[in-house]
Design an enzyme around this catalytic site. Structure first.
Site, PDB file in Angstrom:
ATOM      1  N   SER A 105       0.940  -1.155  -0.118  1.00  0.00           N
ATOM      2  CA  SER A 105       0.017  -0.033  -0.068  1.00  0.00           C
ATOM      3  C   SER A 105       1.037   1.072  -0.204  1.00  0.00           C
ATOM      4  CB  SER A 105      -0.910   0.059   1.255  1.00  0.00           C
ATOM      5  OG  SER A 105      -0.308  -0.247   2.349  1.00  0.00           O
ATOM      6  N   GLU A 118       1.338   5.495   0.743  1.00  0.00           N
ATOM      7  CA  GLU A 118       0.757   6.711   1.274  1.00  0.00           C
ATOM      8  C   GLU A 118       1.394   7.733   0.485  1.00  0.00           C
ATOM      9  OE1 GLU A 118       0.851   6.866   5.509  1.00  0.00           O
ATOM     10  OE2 GLU A 118       1.782   8.863   5.529  1.00  0.00           O
ATOM     11  N   HIS A 146       3.609  -1.074   3.881  1.00  0.00           N
ATOM     12  CA  HIS A 146       2.832   0.087   3.683  1.00  0.00           C
ATOM     13  C   HIS A 146       4.067   1.102   3.359  1.00  0.00           C
ATOM     14  CE1 HIS A 146      -0.020   3.520   3.787  1.00  0.00           C
ATOM     15  NE2 HIS A 146       0.575   4.082   4.689  1.00  0.00           N
TER      16      HIS A 146
HETATM   17  P1  FAD Z   1      -1.661   7.580  19.444  1.00  0.00           P
HETATM   18  O1  FAD Z   1      -1.274   6.519  19.432  1.00  0.00           O
HETATM   19  O2  FAD Z   1      -2.981   8.040  20.116  1.00  0.00           O
HETATM   20  O3  FAD Z   1      -0.809   8.252  20.746  1.00  0.00           O
HETATM   21  C1  FAD Z   1       0.553   8.271  20.608  1.00  0.00           C
HETATM   22  C2  FAD Z   1       1.331   7.846  21.911  1.00  0.00           C
HETATM   23  O4  FAD Z   1       0.957   8.285  23.052  1.00  0.00           O
HETATM   24  C3  FAD Z   1       0.601   6.468  22.227  1.00  0.00           C
HETATM   25  O5  FAD Z   1       1.614   5.129  22.018  1.00  0.00           O
HETATM   26  C4  FAD Z   1       0.437   6.420  23.823  1.00  0.00           C
HETATM   27  O6  FAD Z   1       1.465   5.723  24.579  1.00  0.00           O
HETATM   28  C5  FAD Z   1       0.446   7.891  24.170  1.00  0.00           C
HETATM   29  N1  FAD Z   1      -0.815   8.449  24.585  1.00  0.00           N
HETATM   30  C6  FAD Z   1      -1.501   9.616  23.748  1.00  0.00           C
HETATM   31  N2  FAD Z   1      -2.482   9.903  24.162  1.00  0.00           N
HETATM   32  C7  FAD Z   1      -2.576   8.985  25.427  1.00  0.00           C
HETATM   33  C8  FAD Z   1      -3.552   9.061  26.601  1.00  0.00           C
HETATM   34  N3  FAD Z   1      -4.825   9.859  26.609  1.00  0.00           N
HETATM   35  N4  FAD Z   1      -3.229   8.199  27.599  1.00  0.00           N
HETATM   36  C9  FAD Z   1      -2.027   7.444  27.676  1.00  0.00           C
HETATM   37  N5  FAD Z   1      -1.235   7.410  26.722  1.00  0.00           N
HETATM   38  C10 FAD Z   1      -1.630   8.401  25.470  1.00  0.00           C
HETATM   39  N6  FAD Z   1       0.116  13.026  11.644  1.00  0.00           N
HETATM   40  C11 FAD Z   1      -0.635  13.946  10.853  1.00  0.00           C
HETATM   41  O7  FAD Z   1      -0.711  14.971  11.284  1.00  0.00           O
HETATM   42  N7  FAD Z   1      -1.364  13.574   9.609  1.00  0.00           N
HETATM   43  C12 FAD Z   1      -1.317  12.388   9.113  1.00  0.00           C
HETATM   44  O8  FAD Z   1      -1.917  12.045   7.991  1.00  0.00           O
HETATM   45  C13 FAD Z   1      -0.549  11.486   9.844  1.00  0.00           C
HETATM   46  N8  FAD Z   1      -0.389  10.052   9.283  1.00  0.00           N
HETATM   47  C14 FAD Z   1       0.197   9.102   9.928  1.00  0.00           C
HETATM   48  C15 FAD Z   1       0.068   7.623   9.283  1.00  0.00           C
HETATM   49  C16 FAD Z   1       0.828   6.775  10.242  1.00  0.00           C
HETATM   50  C17 FAD Z   1       0.916   5.335   9.474  1.00  0.00           C
HETATM   51  C18 FAD Z   1       1.557   7.113  11.210  1.00  0.00           C
HETATM   52  C19 FAD Z   1       2.336   5.796  12.152  1.00  0.00           C
HETATM   53  C20 FAD Z   1       1.765   8.252  11.651  1.00  0.00           C
HETATM   54  C21 FAD Z   1       0.906   9.261  11.145  1.00  0.00           C
HETATM   55  N9  FAD Z   1       0.927  10.709  11.705  1.00  0.00           N
HETATM   56  C22 FAD Z   1       0.167  11.707  11.012  1.00  0.00           C
HETATM   57  C23 FAD Z   1       1.660  10.975  12.722  1.00  0.00           C
HETATM   58  C24 FAD Z   1       0.860  10.994  14.252  1.00  0.00           C
HETATM   59  O9  FAD Z   1      -0.118  11.886  14.024  1.00  0.00           O
HETATM   60  C25 FAD Z   1       1.711  11.393  15.249  1.00  0.00           C
HETATM   61  O10 FAD Z   1       2.670  10.177  15.214  1.00  0.00           O
HETATM   62  C26 FAD Z   1       1.063  11.577  16.592  1.00  0.00           C
HETATM   63  O11 FAD Z   1       1.976  12.000  17.399  1.00  0.00           O
HETATM   64  C27 FAD Z   1       0.064  10.497  17.199  1.00  0.00           C
HETATM   65  O12 FAD Z   1      -0.684  10.097  16.433  1.00  0.00           O
HETATM   66  P2  FAD Z   1      -1.455   8.577  16.912  1.00  0.00           P
HETATM   67  O13 FAD Z   1      -3.018   8.400  16.541  1.00  0.00           O
HETATM   68  O14 FAD Z   1      -0.699   7.616  16.215  1.00  0.00           O
HETATM   69  O15 FAD Z   1      -1.470   8.678  18.381  1.00  0.00           O
END
Ligand code: FAD
Length: 289
Positions: free
Chosen positions: A7, A9, A260
């Site tokens: 896939s 991105e 990916h």
């Molecule tokens: P989460 O997994 O929700 O949080 C990251 C870490 O923080 C977790 O491992 C957890 O340990 C800790 N954490 C967070 N919140 C809590 C909580 N409430 N309680 C306890 N622990 C917590 N960014 C963009 O802006 N746009 C994109 O399009 C984009 N695409 C991406 C695609 C992929 C495949 C990946 C891997 C990352 C991408 N990112 C993107 C980056 C991503 O937004 C960042 O890495 C961001 O800091 C974390 O987002 P997440 O949803 O993975 O975080």
């Protein structure tokens, strides 16, 4: 060696020239029959409309399964769900649901006053709509910088899967062991959703280092030396293809079935790596070169 499913991105274009480059990238890589392609959502929510437009245009103009990235940054719940609903109305069934990073210059994620406070809340709300067949999420083999430790990193991924995520796509990493250890730890924690490794073909070593610092990806010293020497000799592309092909080959030997690719809207390296892994193009390469 098993041929992996792949896939790709992309990021949404911000200029006419960038739009042409994205079109060329999509044309070149779609011949490799991707499982899906995805379009990112700019850090700080900066490309909200551009992402929607790019996703909808790809849906209309190709036969690809297109996933839209969506983050919790700088939008109310209503605005975020409205955007998701506009995508679903346009036939998009796949989302990559993320918490997101703050805009440049801001330290740490701060939820919008009316917004989703975490990725888990966003995933649960998207799952509840029933409009998306695939809700993919980010995962961090090198441990996300915001995670207290590696156990917390995995516990949080489990919460995302339990909230309705169907697959995890990982941040990029430089050693197969990093992914394999993470996969084992996830399995021990009862995570049974597929975990797909994210692969960064290194176009430019300085940028790759910047990305790695931002997302906590560890760069082993021997890898840094290899890429520094390749940059000096102007052979980064050659090394990038050889390095990523070997990394992917090692993962496939260990049972990985899907990869990916972070294409950065440049098809050449990703295509060469896929070809090295035995992914067969649908048409002759001379027709797409
Ligand atoms: P989460 O997994 O929700 O949080 C990251 C870490 O923080 C977790 O491992 C957890 O340990 C800790 N954490 C967070 N919140 C809590 C909580 N409430 N309680 C306890 N622990 C917590 N960014 C963009 O802006 N746009 C994109 O399009 C984009 N695409 C991406 C695609 C992929 C495949 C990946 C891997 C990352 C991408 N990112 C993107 C980056 C991503 O937004 C960042 O890495 C961001 O800091 C974390 O987002 P997440 O949803 O993975 O975080």
């Amino acid at each position: 060696m098993t041929v992996p499913a792949v896939s790709f991105e992309f990021f949404p274009p911000r200029s006419i020239e960038a739009s042409f480059r994205l079109q060329d990238t999509v044309r070149a890589l779609s011949t490799l029959d991707p499982r899906f392609v995805s379009v990112t959502y700019g850090a700080g929510g900066t490309t909200r409309q551009l992402t929607r437009e790019a996703v909808v245009a790809l849906r209309r103009s190709t036969d690809l399964d297109v996933a839209a990235h969506l983050t919790c940054v700088d939008a109310s719940r209503e605005e975020t769900l409205d955007l998701a609903s506009q995508m679903a109305d346009a036939g998009v069934r796949e989302i990559v649901a993320l918490r997101g990073d703050p805009p440049a210059g801001e330290a740490g994620f701060r939820p919008h006053s009316q917004g989703f406070a975490s990725s888990v809340e966003l995933i649960a709300a998207l799952a509840e709509t029933g409009r998306f067949s695939d809700i993919r999420v980010g995962a961090y083999p090198d441990v996300h910088p915001d995670a207290a430790d590696s156990a917390a990193n995995i516990d949080w991924l489990k919460r995302k899967i339990d909230a309705g995520a169907t697959e995890a796509l990982t941040q990029f990493f430089f050693e197969p062991e990093t992914f394999l250890r993470f996969r084992d730890a996830c399995a021990s924690a009862g995570i049974d959703a597929p975990i797909t490794p994210g692969i960064l073909p290194v176009e430019n070593w300085a940028s790759a280092q910047r990305f790695a610092t931002r997302c906590g990806a560890q760069i082993p010293d021997p890898v840094a030396s290899l890429f520094e020497r390749a940059e000096r000799d102007d052979r980064t592309d050659l090394l990038a293809v050889a390095f990523a092909s070997e990394l992917c080959g090692d993962l496939i030997e260990e049972g990985v079935e899907a990869l990916h690719f972070y294409t950065l809207n440049r098809p050449e390296l990703t295509r060469d790596i896929c070809l090295a892994l035995g992914v067969q193009p649908r048409v002759a390469l001379r027709d797409v070169a």
